[in-house]
Write a protein that holds these residues in place. Structure first.
Motif, PDB file in Angstrom:
ATOM      1  N   CYS A   1     -44.886  92.449 -42.705  1.00 45.15           N
ATOM      2  CA  CYS A   1     -44.516  91.642 -43.877  1.00 45.15           C
ATOM      3  C   CYS A   1     -45.196  90.276 -43.893  1.00 45.15           C
ATOM      4  O   CYS A   1     -45.023  89.457 -42.985  1.00 45.15           O
ATOM      5  N   PHE A   2     -45.946  90.043 -44.943  1.00 41.70           N
ATOM      6  CA  PHE A   2     -46.704  88.814 -45.165  1.00 41.70           C
ATOM      7  C   PHE A   2     -45.778  87.596 -45.191  1.00 41.70           C
ATOM      8  O   PHE A   2     -46.104  86.529 -44.675  1.00 41.70           O
ATOM      9  N   GLY A   3     -44.607  87.745 -45.816  1.00 38.66           N
ATOM     10  CA  GLY A   3     -43.694  86.624 -45.984  1.00 38.66           C
ATOM     11  C   GLY A   3     -42.593  86.559 -44.948  1.00 38.66           C
ATOM     12  O   GLY A   3     -41.624  85.813 -45.123  1.00 38.66           O
ATOM     13  N   GLY A   4     -42.723  87.310 -43.846  1.00 32.39           N
ATOM     14  CA  GLY A   4     -41.691  87.346 -42.826  1.00 32.39           C
ATOM     15  C   GLY A   4     -41.281  85.966 -42.306  1.00 32.39           C
ATOM     16  O   GLY A   4     -40.081  85.678 -42.202  1.00 32.39           O
ATOM     17  N   PRO A   5     -42.226  85.081 -41.963  1.00 23.85           N
ATOM     18  CA  PRO A   5     -41.830  83.757 -41.463  1.00 23.85           C
ATOM     19  C   PRO A   5     -40.983  82.970 -42.460  1.00 23.85           C
ATOM     20  O   PRO A   5     -40.013  82.312 -42.070  1.00 23.85           O
ATOM     21  N   MET A   6     -41.323  83.061 -43.752  1.00 29.12           N
ATOM     22  CA  MET A   6     -40.527  82.348 -44.763  1.00 29.12           C
ATOM     23  C   MET A   6     -39.142  82.971 -44.903  1.00 29.12           C
ATOM     24  O   MET A   6     -38.131  82.264 -44.977  1.00 29.12           O
TER      25      MET A   6
ATOM     26  N   VAL B   1     -53.477  88.323 -59.780  1.00 30.93           N
ATOM     27  CA  VAL B   1     -52.261  88.794 -60.445  1.00 30.93           C
ATOM     28  C   VAL B   1     -51.536  89.814 -59.570  1.00 30.93           C
ATOM     29  O   VAL B   1     -50.309  89.762 -59.424  1.00 30.93           O
ATOM     30  N   SER B   2     -52.281  90.741 -58.969  1.00 37.98           N
ATOM     31  CA  SER B   2     -51.664  91.740 -58.095  1.00 37.98           C
ATOM     32  C   SER B   2     -50.996  91.087 -56.884  1.00 37.98           C
ATOM     33  O   SER B   2     -49.896  91.472 -56.474  1.00 37.98           O
ATOM     34  N   THR B   3     -51.665  90.088 -56.321  1.00 31.49           N
ATOM     35  CA  THR B   3     -51.101  89.371 -55.177  1.00 31.49           C
ATOM     36  C   THR B   3     -49.864  88.589 -55.578  1.00 31.49           C
ATOM     37  O   THR B   3     -48.838  88.611 -54.878  1.00 31.49           O
TER      38      THR B   3
ATOM     39  N   ASP C   1     -57.826  93.925 -45.847  1.00 32.43           N
ATOM     40  CA  ASP C   1     -58.039  92.801 -44.941  1.00 32.43           C
ATOM     41  C   ASP C   1     -58.596  91.583 -45.682  1.00 32.43           C
ATOM     42  O   ASP C   1     -58.178  90.446 -45.444  1.00 32.43           O
ATOM     43  N   ARG C   2     -59.548  91.828 -46.581  1.00 30.18           N
ATOM     44  CA  ARG C   2     -60.155  90.721 -47.339  1.00 30.18           C
ATOM     45  C   ARG C   2     -59.109  90.006 -48.189  1.00 30.18           C
ATOM     46  O   ARG C   2     -59.012  88.771 -48.175  1.00 30.18           O
ATOM     47  N   LEU C   3     -58.303  90.769 -48.934  1.00 30.19           N
ATOM     48  CA  LEU C   3     -57.331  90.160 -49.832  1.00 30.19           C
ATOM     49  C   LEU C   3     -56.200  89.480 -49.062  1.00 30.19           C
ATOM     50  O   LEU C   3     -55.746  88.395 -49.435  1.00 30.19           O
ATOM     51  N   ARG C   4     -55.772  90.110 -47.970  1.00 32.88           N
ATOM     52  CA  ARG C   4     -54.703  89.486 -47.175  1.00 32.88           C
ATOM     53  C   ARG C   4     -55.186  88.191 -46.541  1.00 32.88           C
ATOM     54  O   ARG C   4     -54.464  87.191 -46.520  1.00 32.88           O
ATOM     55  N   ARG C   5     -56.406  88.197 -46.014  1.00 35.78           N
ATOM     56  CA  ARG C   5     -56.962  86.965 -45.422  1.00 35.78           C
ATOM     57  C   ARG C   5     -57.054  85.860 -46.466  1.00 35.78           C
ATOM     58  O   ARG C   5     -56.729  84.701 -46.193  1.00 35.78           O
TER      59      ARG C   5
ATOM     60  N   ALA D   1     -51.944  95.850 -55.333  1.00 30.91           N
ATOM     61  CA  ALA D   1     -51.775  94.728 -54.414  1.00 30.91           C
ATOM     62  C   ALA D   1     -52.250  95.146 -53.024  1.00 30.91           C
ATOM     63  O   ALA D   1     -52.354  96.337 -52.717  1.00 30.91           O
ATOM     64  N   PHE D   2     -52.537  94.164 -52.169  1.00 30.74           N
ATOM     65  CA  PHE D   2     -53.128  94.515 -50.869  1.00 30.74           C
ATOM     66  C   PHE D   2     -52.186  95.353 -50.009  1.00 30.74           C
ATOM     67  O   PHE D   2     -52.638  96.075 -49.130  1.00 30.74           O
ATOM     68  N   ILE D   3     -50.878  95.294 -50.272  1.00 31.70           N
ATOM     69  CA  ILE D   3     -49.946  96.133 -49.521  1.00 31.70           C
ATOM     70  C   ILE D   3     -50.188  97.616 -49.798  1.00 31.70           C
ATOM     71  O   ILE D   3     -49.832  98.480 -48.999  1.00 31.70           O
TER      72      ILE D   3
END
Length: 406
Positions: free
Chosen positions: A354-359, A234-236, A90-94, A80-82
């Motif tokens: 953290c990608f999901g921090g706002p949620m 799938v990894s994401t 950067d590509r996968l997170r974007r 996964a991008f983490i």
């Protein structure tokens, strides 16, 4: 500077007997900001050194850059991008962020507020007539699981299946071949395969049949960076499914536990619902859901606090220790929602923030506001409560609360 710590401090932190209160041990660890372990790894425990490393381009998140392989990542072919570095990270997170938040979907999180409030209200409605509630089983687990399943497009009725896999994966994160049975690792490796196969089936179903869920958007949308491969999707999805509920369960549960231990703050929150925003930020510092990043790798030799960490070394980042560092936070062991300049490490820092921090923030704000408003004179049944095994994702496995006259 010496790089030897007090004998066994890390081992005592990792031992389950310390799970309820690791903070005095973190204070011991901070006496040696960079601590060399017997296995050649390095433990970083102070705020300044942690933040410097989290923003250091010579620190790698890719397990393949370690001199010694990590058993818990055995069989992982598409990280996964983490667990990747730029430019692939950067590509996968974007690409994922296009469908999860600003600038392309700026209203996704805030637009869910009414639905989140309704879900919370329904769960609390089920408390009616109960003198005792398990905040974890009855509330903090089903709430974020429902949310992330809806976002991803994972059938909620499959929760029992992936719950077993997620538990096995988390248990294997801190696998130690010297102290843990090999079965712990084997279960984690098999769980990773099973979960990825399950998610792969869902992705395959989405091709050519677009819907509004995140899996469908990733499977059918060609953005500026191109479309993710099925393996990357799938990894994401695997990352978002696990992180999207496990950390939020801990944050909500740790939050309710902390409020019950500080009844004056609980009453203030009941009287001033707007206080929930700084309350959640202080919770992220004081009782965070993620305590440790178990490993990072040194791309090249790195100097941290006058200590040279050799290329390929495993580096363990003690985030929860850094957020209680008295050299950064005044009176750090006090829960203070009025704290200023609260740049905690509850969601990490740097490119892997953290990608999901706002949620997670919004879910926790709504959850705690409604729990405090609607529970009738809540009281802890046991303090400390029983904790989960993991020292990495730390939180109670159950939190029994009485309400009413008792």
């Amino acid at each position: 500077m010496t790089t030897t710590e007090k004998p066994g401090t890390l081992l005592r932190i990792l031992d389950y007997s310390s799970r309820a209160d690791p903070y005095p041990l973190y204070a011991e660890l901070r006496e040696t900001p960079v601590a060399l372990q017997e296995d050649g790894s390095y433990v970083i425990s102070t705020y300044r050194e942690l933040t410097d490393l989290l923003h250091n381009p010579h620190l790698s998140s890719d397990v393949r850059n370690l001199s010694h392989p990590m058993p818990s990542h055995e069989g992982e072919t598409t990280p996964a991008f983490i667990n990747l570095d730029p430019p692939e990270h950067d590509r996968l997170r974007r690409t994922a962020m296009r469908h999860f938040g600003p600038p392309h979907t700026p209203g996704l999180v805030t637009g869910m507020e009414s639905d989140l409030t309704a879900t919370v209200g329904s769960l609390i409605d089920d408390f009616a007539g109960k003198e005792q509630i398990d905040i974890v089983d009855d509330f903090a687990y089903p709430f974020p699981v429902t949310v992330i399943c809806h976002l991803l497009g994972v059938p909620r009725e499959d929760e029992a299946r992936f719950h077993v896999w997620v538990d096995a994966l988390i248990n294997a994160i801190d696998y130690n071949p010297k102290t843990d049975p090999k079965e712990k690792l084997e279960k984690g490796v098999q769980a990773r395969k099973d979960l990825r196969q399950y998610l792969g089936g869902l992705v395959e179903q989405r091709h050519g049949r677009p819907t509004d869920d995140l899996l469908s958007r990733l499977a059918n949308d060609d953005g500026p960076d191109g479309r993710m491969t099925d393996e990357e999707i799938v990894s994401t999805a695997n990352l978002l499914l696990i992180a999207g509920h496990e950390t939020t369960v801990n944050l909500i549960t740790n939050g309710m536990l902390t409020l019950l231990r500080h009844p004056e703050v609980l009453q203030r929150l009941r009287d001033e619902p707007g206080l929930v925003v700084p309350v959640v930020e202080e919770l992220l510092r004081y009782e965070p859901p993620v305590h440790i990043i178990p490993w990072r790798a040194a791309y090249s030799d790195i100097t941290v606090a006058d200590t040279v960490i050799p290329q390929g070394s495993q580096i363990m980042l003690m985030l929860a220790s850094g957020s209680r560092d008295p050299n950064r936070f005044h009176d750090p062991d006090r829960f203070d929602p009025g704290r200023r300049d609260n740049q905690h490490l509850g969601f990490g820092s740097g490119i892997h923030l953290c990608f999901g921090g706002p949620m997670a923030r919004l879910e926790t704000q709504i959850a705690l506001t409604e729990l405090v408003r609607r529970l009738d004179r809540p009281r802890l049944v046991a303090d400390p409560p029983p904790y989960r095994r993991s020292p990495v994702l730390r939180g109670p496995i159950h939190l029994q609360v009485e309400q009413g006259d008792g």
